[in-house]
Design a protein around this motif. Structure first.
Motif, PDB file in Angstrom:
ATOM      1  N   THR A 111       0.811  -1.216   0.000  1.00 31.89           N
ATOM      2  CA  THR A 111       0.000   0.000   0.000  1.00 31.89           C
ATOM      3  C   THR A 111       0.843   1.265   0.000  1.00 31.89           C
ATOM      4  OG1 THR A 111      -0.163  -0.205   2.423  1.00 31.89           O
ATOM      5  CG2 THR A 111      -2.003  -1.053   1.103  1.00 31.89           C
ATOM      6  N   TYR A 154      -3.423  -8.250   2.249  1.00 23.72           N
ATOM      7  CA  TYR A 154      -4.223  -7.276   2.975  1.00 23.72           C
ATOM      8  C   TYR A 154      -5.663  -7.739   3.168  1.00 23.72           C
ATOM      9  CZ  TYR A 154      -0.324  -4.136   2.013  1.00 23.72           C
ATOM     10  OH  TYR A 154       0.920  -3.566   1.959  1.00 23.72           O
ATOM     11  N   ARG A 155      -6.326  -7.084   4.114  1.00 23.74           N
ATOM     12  CA  ARG A 155      -7.761  -7.265   4.333  1.00 23.74           C
ATOM     13  C   ARG A 155      -8.382  -5.887   4.514  1.00 23.74           C
ATOM     14  NH1 ARG A 155      -7.536 -10.182   8.702  1.00 23.74           N
ATOM     15  NH2 ARG A 155      -7.591 -12.191   7.622  1.00 23.74           N
ATOM     16  N   ALA A 156      -9.552  -5.671   3.928  1.00 20.89           N
ATOM     17  CA  ALA A 156     -10.244  -4.393   4.080  1.00 20.89           C
ATOM     18  C   ALA A 156     -11.039  -4.378   5.383  1.00 20.89           C
ATOM     19  CB  ALA A 156     -11.175  -4.154   2.902  1.00 20.89           C
ATOM     20  N   ASP A 157     -10.927  -3.292   6.156  1.00 18.59           N
ATOM     21  CA  ASP A 157     -11.712  -3.181   7.379  1.00 18.59           C
ATOM     22  C   ASP A 157     -13.120  -2.682   7.045  1.00 18.59           C
ATOM     23  OD1 ASP A 157     -11.602  -0.425   6.998  1.00 18.59           O
ATOM     24  OD2 ASP A 157     -10.098  -0.088   8.564  1.00 18.59           O
ATOM     25  N   ALA A 198     -10.588   0.513   4.545  1.00 21.33           N
ATOM     26  CA  ALA A 198      -9.143   0.721   4.627  1.00 21.33           C
ATOM     27  C   ALA A 198      -8.435  -0.629   4.633  1.00 21.33           C
ATOM     28  CB  ALA A 198      -8.796   1.505   5.886  1.00 21.33           C
ATOM     29  N   LEU A 199      -7.280  -0.697   3.971  1.00 19.26           N
ATOM     30  CA  LEU A 199      -6.549  -1.953   3.847  1.00 19.26           C
ATOM     31  C   LEU A 199      -5.579  -2.134   5.001  1.00 19.26           C
ATOM     32  CD1 LEU A 199      -5.806  -2.042   0.000  1.00 19.26           C
ATOM     33  CD2 LEU A 199      -7.725  -3.036   1.270  1.00 19.26           C
ATOM     34  N   GLU A 200      -5.707  -3.281   5.685  1.00 17.82           N
ATOM     35  CA  GLU A 200      -4.844  -3.628   6.808  1.00 17.82           C
ATOM     36  C   GLU A 200      -3.942  -4.783   6.394  1.00 17.82           C
ATOM     37  OE1 GLU A 200      -8.029  -2.792  10.423  1.00 17.82           O
ATOM     38  OE2 GLU A 200      -7.898  -4.805   9.541  1.00 17.82           O
ATOM     39  N   LEU A 201      -2.663  -4.707   6.732  1.00 15.64           N
ATOM     40  CA  LEU A 201      -1.723  -5.754   6.383  1.00 15.64           C
ATOM     41  C   LEU A 201      -2.001  -7.013   7.205  1.00 15.64           C
ATOM     42  CD1 LEU A 201       0.830  -6.448   4.679  1.00 15.64           C
ATOM     43  CD2 LEU A 201       2.179  -5.784   6.681  1.00 15.64           C
ATOM     44  N   VAL A 202      -2.192  -8.137   6.522  1.00 14.81           N
ATOM     45  CA  VAL A 202      -2.416  -9.420   7.167  1.00 14.81           C
ATOM     46  C   VAL A 202      -1.123 -10.217   7.259  1.00 14.81           C
ATOM     47  CG1 VAL A 202      -3.651 -11.630   7.014  1.00 14.81           C
ATOM     48  CG2 VAL A 202      -4.809  -9.499   6.375  1.00 14.81           C
TER      49      VAL A 202
END
Length: 382
Positions: free
Chosen positions: A40, A228-231, A235-239
Motif C-alpha cells: 500500500t 491485505y484485508r479491508a476493514d 481501509a486496507l490492513e496488512l495481514v
C-alpha cells in the motif's frame, strides 16, 4: 474496447487493491498487465513475476496431482481411502446437519477417492456456517483463512479430523474446502513423498513452475507481495508481510490453499490442461484425467444446495465448471476457481483461453469482488 491494463488500473485507482497482475491468453495471443504496487505504500511496483499467495486456486493443482496417481495405477477413483487414511476408515456422521456434534451415526459406506475429488466426502463448509459440527473445523483444524504456520502436521491433523463428525453421508452433498486438504494428505501417503516434493517432481519441474511452492525461498522474498484485508471502512490492513507465514515451509502443506505462485506459473499449468495433459512431447496427465477434472460431477440438487454457486456453476475436480450462461463471464465449460486472497484462474477449453488474475486483498466472502467480475468479462470478450 478496454485493454487488460485499463481494466486492472481502474480498480487500483479506486483503491480497492494496491495492485494486480493479469494474464489473458488465447492461442498464440498473450496479454499481460502488471499494475499498481506490491504494498500500500507504493514503494515496490507490481511486476509480471510478482509472487502471490494464491489460496484456493491451489485446488486444481492438487486435483491434478491426485489424478497422476490414478493414471499411475497406484489408486483408483472408486477406491476407499481407508487403507491410506485409516483415521477415516470408520467415520461418524451427525444425524442431521443441524445436530449437535455428539448426535452421530456411522457412515453408510466408506469414503472413496472420488468423494474427495468431488468434495462430497461429508467434510467441509456448507452455506450455513452456524451448524454445530462446523466449529471443530475452525477451532481444531484451522480451516479458516490461510495461516500455514498455525496448522498441525499431517498425522496430527488427520487424528484431529477423525474426531470431527461429518455433516453428510459420503456422496450425498457438496461441501467446500476440507476435502482438498484431505486429498493432499492422501497424495503424500499413496506416493510415499511429502506433498511439496511430489508436486515439485511431477508438476512444477516439468512445467517450469519455478516460483510455485508452499513457501518462498529467502532469495525470492523481495518478489512476494503484501497480503491485505479491508476493514469495515474499506481501509486496507496488512495481514501478512513477506517475512511472515509463507517465508518458511509449513508443517502442513495445504492442498486446499497453501501455494504461492505467479501468473506465468499458473499459465503453464493451464496450458498443460488445455493440451490434454501434455507439455511438449511429455504427457503429465492422460486426456481422460483432464476430461474428468474439467467435467461437472454434481447433480442439479447438489448444485442448488451448495450455497456458494449462484451463477450457473457446478464442480469438477478441484475447480468449478460453468454449466449455464447467466452473465457475460459464464461460459459453458469454463473450468477453474477463485482464491480468498484475491486470486482467480480459469481455462475455457472451447476457445483455448486462459485467464489468470492475481491480487493481494482478501475476499470479504464467497461472492467474487467487482475486480474479478470485470476481469472475467474482459477475458470472455477477447
Amino acid at each position: 474496447m478496454s485493454t487488460l491494463r485499463e481494466v486492472l488500473e481502474t480498480h487500483v485507482r479506486h483503491g480497492s487493491v494496491p495492485g494486480a497482475v493479469g494474464l489473458v491468453a488465447r492461442g498464440e495471443r498473450i496479454e499481460v498487465a502488471a499494475v499498481g504496487s506490491a504494498f500500500t505504500d507504493g514503494g515496490v511496483p507490481m511486476a509480471r513475476d510478482s509472487v502471490f499467495r494464491i489460496a484456493s486456486i491451489t485446488k486444481p493443482v492438487t486435483a491434478a496431482a491426485a489424478m497422476m496417481l490414478i493414471d499411475d495405477g497406484r489408486m483408483a477413483a472408486s477406491d476407499p481411502v481407508g487403507p491410506w487414511l485409516p483415521e477415516l476408515a470408520a467415520p461418524m456422521v451427525v444425524r442431521t446437519p443441524q445436530s449437535p456434534v455428539d448426535d452421530v451415526v456411522p457412515a453408510a459406506r466408506p469414503i472413496t477417492v472420488l468423494d474427495l475429488l468431488t468434495f462430497r466426502a461429508g467434510y467441509g463448509f456448507p452455506s450455513d456456517f452456524s451448524l454445530p459440527a462446523l466449529a471443530p473445523l475452525f477451532s481444531e483444524l484451522n480451516q479458516g483463512p490461510p495461516e500455514p504456520q498455525a496448522v498441525a502436521a499431517p498425522d496430527e491433523w488427520m487424528a484431529a479430523l477423525a474426531r470431527v463428525p461429518m455433516l453428510h453421508q459420503p456422496g450425498e452433498a457438496w461441501l467446500y474446502n476440507t476435502c482438498a486438504d484431505i486429498l493432499g494428505v492422501l497424495i503424500a501417503r499413496v506416493s510415499g513423498q511429502p506433498l511439496p516434493e511430489f508436486m515439485a517432481e511431477r508438476l512444477f519441474e516439468p512445467l517450469g513452475m519455478t516460483d510455485t511452492g508452499f513457501a518462498v525461498p529467502p532469495d525470492r522474498l523481495d518478489r512476494l507481495t503484501g497480503y491485505y484485508r479491508a476493514d469495515a471502512e474499506g481501509a486496507l490492513e496488512l495481514v501478512d508481510a513477506p517475512d511472515g507465514q509463507w517465508s518458511s515451509p509449513p508443517d502442513f502443506p495445504s492442498g486446499g490453499g497453501g501455494l504461492v505462485s505467479t501468473v506465468d506459473d499458473w499459465f503453464a499449468f493451464a496450458r498443460m490442461l488445455l493440451d490434454d495433459g501434455s507439455v511438449g512431447s511429455r504427457s503429465l496427465l492422460t486426456p481422460e484425467s483432464v476430461r474428468q477434472m474439467t467435467t461437472d460431477h454434481l447433480t442439479p440438487a447438489q448444485r442448488a444446495a451448495s450455497g456458494l454457486f449462484t451463477e450457473g456453476q457446478g464442480w469438477g475436480f478441484g475447480g468449478s465448471v460453468d454449466v449455464e450462461t447467466l452473465d457475460p463471464w459464464n461460459v459453458p465449460g469454463r473450468y477453474g476457481w477463485v482464491g480468498g486472497t484475491g486470486t482467480t484462474a480459469h481455462i475455457i477449453p472451447a476457445t483455448g483461453t486462459v485467464a489468470v488474475m492475481l491480487s493481494q486483498v482478501a475476499m470479504a466472502g464467497p461472492t467474487p469482488p467487482v475486480l474479478m467480475r470485470d476481469f472475467w468479462r474482459y477475458a470472455a470478450s477477447v
